[in-house]
Design a protein around this motif. Structure first.
Motif, PDB file in Angstrom:
ATOM      1  N   UNK A  46      -0.019  32.024 -15.414  1.00 16.63           N
ATOM      2  CA  UNK A  46       1.433  32.055 -15.250  1.00 16.63           C
ATOM      3  C   UNK A  46       1.761  32.444 -13.812  1.00 16.63           C
ATOM      4  N   UNK A  47       2.809  31.878 -13.253  1.00 23.21           N
ATOM      5  CA  UNK A  47       3.174  32.247 -11.888  1.00 23.21           C
ATOM      6  C   UNK A  47       3.714  33.672 -11.845  1.00 23.21           C
ATOM      7  N   UNK A  48       3.599  34.289 -10.690  1.00 24.22           N
ATOM      8  CA  UNK A  48       4.105  35.640 -10.488  1.00 24.22           C
ATOM      9  C   UNK A  48       5.628  35.598 -10.513  1.00 24.22           C
ATOM     10  N   UNK A  49       6.216  36.439 -11.328  1.00 29.64           N
ATOM     11  CA  UNK A  49       7.679  36.467 -11.403  1.00 29.64           C
ATOM     12  C   UNK A  49       8.188  37.845 -10.988  1.00 29.64           C
ATOM     13  N   UNK A  50       9.471  37.901 -10.692  1.00 28.90           N
ATOM     14  CA  UNK A  50      10.095  39.175 -10.342  1.00 28.90           C
ATOM     15  C   UNK A  50       9.979  40.154 -11.507  1.00 28.90           C
ATOM     16  N   UNK A  51      10.099  39.645 -12.725  1.00 33.20           N
ATOM     17  CA  UNK A  51       9.970  40.518 -13.899  1.00 33.20           C
ATOM     18  C   UNK A  51       8.560  41.090 -14.024  1.00 33.20           C
ATOM     19  N   UNK A  52       7.551  40.308 -13.610  1.00 32.81           N
ATOM     20  CA  UNK A  52       6.169  40.817 -13.622  1.00 32.81           C
ATOM     21  C   UNK A  52       6.034  42.005 -12.678  1.00 32.81           C
TER      22      UNK A  52
END
Length: 141
Positions: A27-33
């Protein structure tokens, strides 16, 4: 003598193989991560440093320049808030220790000014991230 496989079985196997490969993509890195990593590291001695370590060491997540910038904004916002809290604690300790007098007034004013400057920087980064996320939401269908 072996029986030939039906063509539909080959099609099914190809389809399953494509989905297995697609499912294995990280999964791509997200702000929520990044925010979740900050929350996860809340009890760490240095929450921001631990989060930066985790984000940099996560080689499974794909990153675009925009995602990396979002991660940097979130981590730097948390770091600036941490620094502002340290400056405020130092100011409070100095005021408690020396009181407010001619000699300490300039120092206490300097602490307050530094804290406001750092908080302004943190707020600006947070605002930029909010705007970037809002713009990203508008672009996606």
């Amino acid at each position: 003598m072996t029986a030939a496989r039906p063509a539909s079985l080959d099609t099914l196997l190809d389809h399953v193989a494509e989905h297995l490969v697609a499912d294995e993509q990280p999964a791509p890195l997200s702000a929520d991560d990044v925010r979740a990593a900050l929350a996860f590291n809340a009890d760490d001695r240095d929450q921001v440093l631990a989060t930066l370590r985790d984000v940099l060491l996560d080689t499974t997540a794909t990153r675009t320049p925009e995602q990396a910038l979002a991660a940097a904004r979130i981590i730097l916002t948390a770091h600036a808030q941490q620094l502002a809290a340290l400056v405020e604690a130092e100011r409070d300790e100095t005021r408690t220790r020396w009181g407010l007098n001619r000699g300490s007034r300039g120092l206490l004013t300097g602490y307050s000014s530094a804290r406001r400057t750092i908080r302004t920087y943190a707020d600006r980064l947070a605002d930029e991230q909010t705007l970037a996320e809002a713009a990203g939401d508008q672009v996606e269908p």
